[in-house]
Design an enzyme around this catalytic site. Structure first.
Site, PDB file in Angstrom:
ATOM      1  N   SER A  89     -64.259  32.399 -36.432  1.00 39.26           N
ATOM      2  CA  SER A  89     -64.321  32.698 -35.016  1.00 39.26           C
ATOM      3  C   SER A  89     -64.001  31.499 -34.113  1.00 39.26           C
ATOM      4  O   SER A  89     -63.675  31.699 -32.949  1.00 39.26           O
ATOM      5  CB  SER A  89     -65.715  33.234 -34.660  1.00 39.26           C
ATOM      6  N   SER A 130     -66.443  30.351 -39.912  1.00 36.56           N
ATOM      7  CA  SER A 130     -65.871  30.243 -38.566  1.00 36.56           C
ATOM      8  C   SER A 130     -65.258  28.894 -38.199  1.00 36.56           C
ATOM      9  O   SER A 130     -64.464  28.813 -37.268  1.00 36.56           O
ATOM     10  CB  SER A 130     -66.926  30.609 -37.524  1.00 36.56           C
ATOM     11  N   LYS A 178     -66.554  24.983 -28.473  1.00 42.69           N
ATOM     12  CA  LYS A 178     -66.496  26.435 -28.616  1.00 42.69           C
ATOM     13  C   LYS A 178     -67.352  27.030 -27.508  1.00 42.69           C
ATOM     14  O   LYS A 178     -68.388  26.453 -27.138  1.00 42.69           O
ATOM     15  CB  LYS A 178     -67.081  26.793 -29.993  1.00 42.69           C
TER      16      LYS A 178
END
Lengths: 447, 468
Positions: free
Chosen positions: B152, B176, B77
């Site tokens: 996310s 997330s 990420k």
């Protein structure tokens, strides 16, 4: 007309001389180094970096709290103090808000009242002692002929202890007396050089005034920042006290504000008023788990505290039969006190009192003369036969004729001149007579 | 297809020279070239030739003792700092930021010889549940490109679903990892707070953020977690608890385990297809000898407000460092959603409001923790949905800030700190993936992985792949 009394509290910031910074491994010995050479992701506040607290700094802060007679709560924590300033890379300072490391202490000290010449004793209560991180430093410079502000982050994250007193101080000389004692205690524990010229000890007096006889604290206070010497602290307080009195006498109330100290002009100037005061939005620092002490651990910290000035004075009086005055002089700096005691160990057959007198009167340079050498000097002199009075009087006469100007000064009333002549005399006699006798004979011969 | 294989199979194959790391990397890049222009999973893709060279190097040096992740291509990420490689947190604020240091998780993966192929798209700073709040264009759901991938960590899930990498590392603050996993038919583990170092991962909510694995299977997650977990001297909140060899315990019997299902999670507001799929999963578990027990968690509804008051408070100060002085971009570059969260948090921490909001939320958090402790004393783990609905249409959440926050209803137990495993449990009639989650006691990742592994042994939802 009403008479007013100053109400003074002090906030003192002291940089700890731990090897590394408060929350990272960078060296905290930044002074005089090239800008931004003592930095890492943590003290630069880079995205993703996390603070890990310095155990030594926390323990030293607690030890200072203990030396100041504070209570050490078993629970403490760090908080974020949020404000924007270019020297603050994270946009918040890691500090302590409602759970400081040390609370409710007191510090006793004595000082000489300049006006009366008397030695006064006082006790000032300590409100709290807490730990935080120092900020970076802004440098205003010209780069390529353009005015710029540059940031040096070497200082960012250096451990900083804040000591806050209760508003117990009533005069600028008292404030100076307190600060000198605090300085002494800090140097005794060895946690900071407290060098004001290098900024490792910074003073912020909070000043207000009330009518004598009133019990409540005034509704306003003025904080003065950027003070880097005891002398300036005293001057700034005197300046403010005069300013407040003038305003109060006009029937007005001084504005609550933060003021700066201009050392060149010797005046304070307004920096920020109450309306512009920050809302720091304090909240618990989520990156650092809270601190929970055990009684046992605190006890071990307490035991690791060195002997403090007050205790040393008492012991010197008791153990060596010295006066309080002499003990105070010898314990002013811990290095001097240690030198004195080392000398006693070396010169077993010389009275501690004699060693003390030599140290106080001869101003021995402890950095240059080893205690052993110093003891030899004393021993040599003590072996010399004492001078008879005639021999002394001859030397006095010689001294008088060689220093006509000083003699004139003395006769016209300058006390200092006598000390000068006495000094000359002591040198000529290589210390073979004691100072008191020499002074008496000198006075007699000067008529 | 190599990338369909598990980490264990790939690692074994590399050792036995059945195929090379270069072969796997090549396949990943083929998938990236094919799918990424549509799903937009990446913010930064590393230069293919450089990565292929790294793979050759690994192939040359591999031995039978090489770590299990050695030579396997993976993705991070874009909130993880990677020295010398742009790290943006999906915000224009850090558009051109090249970090000078490595996040601990990344360093650990470097040390075991895993091969990074890129940094994935996400909601900026973690602010979102749809990977639409990004300055690099929204991530699209590979199962239906008119829908979001979840967030996310949406880029990770979309990339793993399309086999652009063998595995990924995400970050879960309020769902997330689990939310995009459930919407993209992948498996993701939100670890216990403190299990994995947070050092070097750009903070969203410091006291909730957790760093965890995202992969195709539960077994893969176990293999990854045992590499990245553990105490880190750079993170004072990381736990000193020893790290079990999770992969060794996967086959431990799960008989006699009790799974609690909170009544409040299956009532109004939950999509009926999802409800049915999770009930079906419960039945599978019963077949495995597991006891299913209905429990009650009346505090559940307070999760979202507790999470968002504390969360926005912390993020408002975590983002204070982007004050326009250092990173080359002004504060006007924050997105609307991020500005909203900064404003909310600043308000909640302001003097005069602190007691009513921040302090109240912390008190709520304490009650919430107690509620979970109570629930987890009545069962060994809790089975519940991940999301109340399947993947939403693009624009649906980002344009409805309240709905955006409410989407976190089942995943915002992060204030409690407990671990949770999200794994696929079926598809809706419209062929949209549905995930379930199993929430466990603090540091009980082992049990969650065992339960997930047992389920994936008897089902094949997690094996379903995509035809874009």
């Amino acid at each position: 007309m009403d008479r007013y009394e100053p109400i003074i509290g002090l906030e003192i910031h002291v940089e700890l001389k731990t090897l590394s910074k408060m929350f990272c491994g960078c060296s905290s010995d930044y002074f005089g180094h090239d800008p931004n050479t003592h930095c890492c992701p943590v003290c630069l506040g880079l995205p993703g970096a996390l603070p890990v607290p310095n155990k030594k700094a926390i323990e030293w802060c607690v030890m200072l709290g203990m030396a100041l007679g504070c209570k050490i709560p078993l629970f403490s924590k760090f908080d974020r103090k949020n404000y924007f300033y270019p020297d603050l890379p994270k946009g918040y300072q890691i500090s302590q808000y409602d759970k400081p490391l040390a609370i409710n202490g007191k510090l006793s000290f004595s000082y000489k009242d300049d006006k009366t010449g008397k030695i006064e004793k006082r006790v000032v209560r300590i409100h709290r002692v807490h730990l935080e991180e120092d900020t970076g430093k802004l440098l205003h410079a010209k780069v390529n002929a353009k005015d710029c502000t540059l940031i040096d982050f070497n200082r960012s994250g250096v451990p900083l202890v804040e000591i806050v007193t209760e508003p117990d101080i009533r005069s600028s000389i008292e404030a100076r007396g307190f600060l000198k004692k605090l300085y002494q205690v800090i140097r005794y524990i060895g946690i900071s050089d407290a060098d004001m010229e290098k900024g490792s000890m910074r003073l912020e007096p909070n000043i207000s005034e009330r009518k004598i006889g009133e019990g409540d604290l005034p509704k306003y206070k003025v904080e003065v920042k950027n003070i880097n010497s005891f002398k300036f602290a005293k001057k700034a307080i005197d300046y403010e006290v005069k300013r407040h009195t003038e305003i109060l006498e006009k029937g007005q109330v001084p504005k609550q504000e933060t003021r700066g100290w201009d050392e060149k002009k010797g005046v304070t100037f307004s920096q920020r008023s109450k309306e512009e005061a920050h809302d720091y939005r304090y909240f618990p620092e989520p990156d650092i788990p809270p601190i929970r002490w055990t009684e046992k651990y605190l006890q071990s910290l307490k035991e690791s505290l060195p002997e403090l000035p007050g205790e040393k004075i008492a012991r010197f009086m008791k153990e060596y039969g010295l006066s309080e005055y002499d003990s105070a002089i010898l314990t002013d700096e811990v290095a001097v006190a240690n030198y004195f005691e080392n000398s006693i160990k070396m010169g077993k057959d010389i009275q501690p009192k004699t060693i003390a007198n030599w140290m106080i009167n001869k101003k021995v340079t402890i950095e240059k003369v080893l205690p052993g050498e110093f003891i030899n000097q004393i021993a040599k002199t003590l072996k010399k036969p004492a001078m008879d009075e005639k021999e002394v009087v001859d030397i006095i006469k010689q001294t008088i004729s060689e220093n006509e100007k000083a003699v004139q000064d003395y006769k016209s009333g300058k006390e200092n001149a006598l000390m000068f002549l006495l000094g000359q005399l002591m040198r000529k006699t290589s210390g073979r007579i004691d100072a008191e006798t020499a002074k008496k004979l000198l006075k007699k011969n000067l008529g | 297809m190599l990338v369909d294989l598990s980490i264990y199979e790939l690692s074994d194959g590399l050792r036995r020279k059945k195929f090379s790391a270069k072969d796997i990397v090549k396949e990943c890049y083929e998938h990236i070239e094919r799918f990424n222009p549509t799903v937009n999973a990446f913010i930064t893709i590393r230069d293919k030739d450089t990565v292929l060279k790294e793979a050759e190097e690994k192939d040359k040096n591999i031995t039978f003792d090489s770590p299990i992740l050695y030579g396997l291509p993976y993705i991070l990420k874009d909130s993880y700092n990677t020295k010398g490689l742009r790290t943006t947190a999906a915000s224009n604020i850090l558009r051109s930021y090249i970090p000078p240091y490595n996040a601990t998780v990344y360093q650990k993966l470097l040390d075991v010889g895993a091969i990074l192929i890129g940094k994935t798209n996400m909601d900026a700073w973690g602010h979102g549940a749809s990977s639409e709040n990004t300055d690099f264009g929204p991530v699209k759901n590979p199962w239906d490109i008119s829908r979001v991938a979840g967030g996310s960590s949406g880029g990770n899930a979309a990339a793993i679903a399309t086999r652009m990498a063998v595995f990924g590392i995400g970050e879960d603050t309020g769902g997330s990892i689990r939310n995009p996993s459930s919407w993209c038919n992948t498996t993701g583990l939100k670890v216990s707070y403190g299990r994995v170092s947070r050092y070097g991962c750009i903070a969203y909510v410091s006291s909730f953020d957790t760093m965890g694995p995202m992969a195709k299977t539960v077994q893969d997650c176990a293999n990854i977690l045992e590499v990245i977990a553990g105490k880190d001297p750079y993170d004072g909140t990381s736990s000193p608890k020893s790290v079990p060899k999770y992969s060794d315990h996967l086959t431990n019997p799960v008989k006699n385990i009790t799974l609690g299902m909170p009544r409040e999670c299956f009532g109004e507001g939950l999509d009926s297809e999802i409800r049915k799929l999770i009930y079906d999963a419960a039945k599978e578990y019963e077949k495995l000898g597991i006891t299913i027990k209905e429990i009650s968690m009346p505090m559940l509804q307070y999760g979202v407000p507790v999470y968002y008051v504390i969360g926005t408070s912390e993020t408002s100060t975590n983002l204070a460092r982007y004050d326009g002085i250092r990173y080359g971009q002004g504060r006007d570059k924050f997105s609307k959603e991020t500005m909203r969260r900064i404003m909310l948090g600043t308000y909640a921490l302001s003097s005069g409001y602190y007691d009513a909001y921040y302090k109240k939320a912390q008190q709520g958090r304490t009650l919430f923790i107690k509620e979970y402790h109570k629930a987890l004393s009545e069962c060994d783990a809790i089975l519940m949905p991940v999301e109340p609905m399947p993947a939403t249409k693009l624009g649906e959440l980002i344009n409805n800030p309240i709905q955006n926050m409410l989407a976190d209803i089942y995943t915002c137990q992060t204030p409690v700190g407990v671990p949770s495993l999200a794994l696929p449990c079926g598809f809706t009639k419209d062929h949209l993936p549905v995930g379930m989650q199993i929430v466990g006691k603090m540091f009980d990742e082992s049990l969650l992985l065992q339960l997930g592994y047992a389920y994936q042994k008897v089902t094949d939802w997690h094996k379903k792949s995509i035809t874009l």
